[in-house]
Structures are given as structure tokens and as C-alpha cells.
Design a protein around this motif. Structure first.
Motif, mmCIF file in Angstrom:
data_model
loop_
_atom_site.group_PDB
_atom_site.id
_atom_site.type_symbol
_atom_site.label_atom_id
_atom_site.label_comp_id
_atom_site.label_asym_id
_atom_site.label_seq_id
_atom_site.Cartn_x
_atom_site.Cartn_y
_atom_site.Cartn_z
ATOM 1 N N VAL A 192 -13.915 0.615 -7.408
ATOM 2 C CA VAL A 192 -13.035 0.329 -6.276
ATOM 3 C C VAL A 192 -13.839 -0.331 -5.165
ATOM 4 O O VAL A 192 -13.405 -1.319 -4.566
ATOM 5 C CB VAL A 192 -12.336 1.613 -5.776
ATOM 6 C CG1 VAL A 192 -11.631 1.371 -4.453
ATOM 7 C CG2 VAL A 192 -11.362 2.122 -6.821
ATOM 8 N N VAL A 214 0.844 -1.193 0.000
ATOM 9 C CA VAL A 214 0.000 0.000 0.000
ATOM 10 C C VAL A 214 0.880 1.244 0.000
ATOM 11 O O VAL A 214 2.004 1.220 0.490
ATOM 12 C CB VAL A 214 -0.974 0.051 1.208
ATOM 13 C CG1 VAL A 214 -1.951 -1.097 1.184
ATOM 14 C CG2 VAL A 214 -0.238 0.087 2.524
ATOM 15 N N GLU A 215 0.342 2.303 -0.571
ATOM 16 C CA GLU A 215 0.951 3.635 -0.488
ATOM 17 C C GLU A 215 -0.019 4.516 0.283
ATOM 18 O O GLU A 215 -1.222 4.463 0.043
ATOM 19 C CB GLU A 215 1.108 4.263 -1.872
ATOM 20 C CG GLU A 215 2.230 3.769 -2.691
ATOM 21 C CD GLU A 215 2.296 4.488 -4.032
ATOM 22 O OE1 GLU A 215 3.344 4.394 -4.658
ATOM 23 O OE2 GLU A 215 1.292 5.111 -4.464
ATOM 24 N N PHE A 252 -2.451 -2.052 -3.746
ATOM 25 C CA PHE A 252 -2.003 -2.716 -4.966
ATOM 26 C C PHE A 252 -2.358 -4.201 -4.925
ATOM 27 O O PHE A 252 -1.987 -4.908 -3.987
ATOM 28 C CB PHE A 252 -0.496 -2.525 -5.150
ATOM 29 C CG PHE A 252 -0.129 -1.085 -5.347
ATOM 30 C CD1 PHE A 252 -0.223 -0.511 -6.609
ATOM 31 C CD2 PHE A 252 0.272 -0.295 -4.285
ATOM 32 C CE1 PHE A 252 0.097 0.835 -6.802
ATOM 33 C CE2 PHE A 252 0.598 1.037 -4.462
ATOM 34 C CZ PHE A 252 0.508 1.604 -5.728
ATOM 35 N N THR A 296 -4.669 9.763 0.893
ATOM 36 C CA THR A 296 -5.113 8.858 -0.162
ATOM 37 C C THR A 296 -4.358 7.563 0.030
ATOM 38 O O THR A 296 -3.153 7.570 0.282
ATOM 39 C CB THR A 296 -4.801 9.438 -1.558
ATOM 40 O OG1 THR A 296 -5.483 10.683 -1.707
ATOM 41 C CG2 THR A 296 -5.234 8.484 -2.658
ATOM 42 N N ASN A 331 -3.440 3.937 -1.779
ATOM 43 C CA ASN A 331 -3.426 3.089 -2.963
ATOM 44 C C ASN A 331 -3.139 1.676 -2.495
ATOM 45 O O ASN A 331 -2.099 1.423 -1.876
ATOM 46 C CB ASN A 331 -2.370 3.535 -3.968
ATOM 47 C CG ASN A 331 -2.754 4.820 -4.647
ATOM 48 O OD1 ASN A 331 -3.893 5.022 -5.028
ATOM 49 N ND2 ASN A 331 -1.795 5.712 -4.805
ATOM 50 N N GLU A 337 -7.543 3.185 -5.529
ATOM 51 C CA GLU A 337 -7.281 4.493 -4.925
ATOM 52 C C GLU A 337 -8.478 4.900 -4.078
ATOM 53 O O GLU A 337 -9.608 4.975 -4.578
ATOM 54 C CB GLU A 337 -7.028 5.541 -6.006
ATOM 55 C CG GLU A 337 -6.670 6.888 -5.423
ATOM 56 C CD GLU A 337 -6.318 7.894 -6.484
ATOM 57 O OE1 GLU A 337 -7.040 8.912 -6.561
ATOM 58 O OE2 GLU A 337 -5.341 7.675 -7.222
ATOM 59 N N SER A 389 -4.514 -1.107 -8.988
ATOM 60 C CA SER A 389 -4.377 -0.202 -7.863
ATOM 61 C C SER A 389 -5.752 0.353 -7.496
ATOM 62 O O SER A 389 -6.452 0.890 -8.351
ATOM 63 C CB SER A 389 -3.427 0.947 -8.221
ATOM 64 O OG SER A 389 -3.408 1.896 -7.182
ATOM 65 N N ARG A 449 -9.811 7.615 -0.847
ATOM 66 C CA ARG A 449 -9.609 8.768 0.040
ATOM 67 C C ARG A 449 -9.965 8.341 1.456
ATOM 68 O O ARG A 449 -10.936 7.618 1.673
ATOM 69 C CB ARG A 449 -10.502 9.945 -0.363
ATOM 70 C CG ARG A 449 -10.197 10.517 -1.728
ATOM 71 C CD ARG A 449 -8.934 11.341 -1.810
ATOM 72 N NE ARG A 449 -8.905 12.382 -0.797
ATOM 73 C CZ ARG A 449 -7.798 12.811 -0.205
ATOM 74 N NH1 ARG A 449 -6.627 12.326 -0.520
ATOM 75 N NH2 ARG A 449 -7.846 13.756 0.699
ATOM 76 N N ASN A 505 5.436 4.136 1.736
ATOM 77 C CA ASN A 505 5.170 2.761 1.336
ATOM 78 C C ASN A 505 5.038 1.900 2.581
ATOM 79 O O ASN A 505 5.811 2.053 3.528
ATOM 80 C CB ASN A 505 6.290 2.231 0.441
ATOM 81 C CG ASN A 505 6.270 2.899 -0.912
ATOM 82 O OD1 ASN A 505 5.305 2.773 -1.640
ATOM 83 N ND2 ASN A 505 7.327 3.619 -1.246
#
Length: 117
Positions: free
Chosen positions: A100, A21-22, A65, A61, A63, A76, A74, A78, A35
Motif C-alpha cells: 500500500v 474512498v470509504e 479505491f 480505516t 479504503n 486499506e 483498494s 489505518r 462513502n
């Protein structure tokens, strides 16, 4: 009056789910990308393993993966920092698009130990 069990407060099932995840914090003046890896996931949030410090309630946010298919996907989303501790950070999801949400719902359902007849 009956006592309320705090463990029953959770409306959404949480499943163990480890992936990259980011976490992105964008204040307009600066952008920080961290990361991490997820520990668990629900339709309402993710717990990411990281030693980084976060501000409570900070908007971000996330992300998520997904790998293992033909191409990496990915998701995304919020969110905001809901809690810090236990070797990571809990992010509560606030908004995501329909695609998503559908992916997330399927991930949780597939990884749940519950029977889905």
C-alpha cells in the motif's frame, strides 16, 4: 530570530487526487461505513469531501479505491481524524502495509508537479 512560515511545515507533498474512498469507524460495538471522495492525497494523509461529522482523533480505516486499470485496487490504511472543515475531513495515516505504501508513494509521485529526474 527568523519567523517560520507555517506553509513549510508539511513534510510530505500533497497532490490533488479525486477518487472514491470509504471511511470506516469500528468501535467493536458498532461499525459505520461512510462513502466520500478524496480531494487531495499525500503519503501521510487524505482529505475526503463529506458533510458527515467526525470526532477529533477518532481511529478509522480508510479504503482508497483506484480505478482505470483492468481491475479496481483498494488501498486499506489505518488512520485517525486529524481535522474537520473546508467541506470535509482530514485523515492522518498511521499504518499501512508495504505494498500500500508503494502504491501511495507512486500515486503522489506521478501526480506531483515536481520534476523527477
Amino acid at each position: 530570530m527568523d519567523a517560520v512560515n507555517n506553509d513549510d511545515r508539511r513534510k510530505y507533498a500533497r497532490v490533488g487526487f479525486a477518487t472514491r474512498v470509504e471511511i470506516i469507524f469500528d468501535t467493536g460495538d458498532s461499525r459505520t461505513v461512510l462513502n466520500a471522495s478524496s480531494k487531495d492525497l499525500s503519503q501521510k494523509g487524505v482529505f475526503a469531501k463529506t458533510d458527515d461529522a467526525f470526532s477529533p482523533e477518532a481511529p478509522c480505516t480508510v479504503n482508497i479505491f483506484l480505478t482505470g486499470g483492468i481491475e479496481e485496487i483498494s488501498l486499506e490504511i489505518r488512520g485517525r481524524v486529524a481535522r474537520q472543515g473546508d467541506g470535509g475531513v482530514g485523515i492522518e495515516f498511521e499504518s499501512m502495509d508495504v505494498d500500500v505504501y508503494t502504491h501511495l508513494k507512486n500515486i503522489v509521485r506521478y501526480n506531483s508537479e515536481q520534476s523527477w529526474d
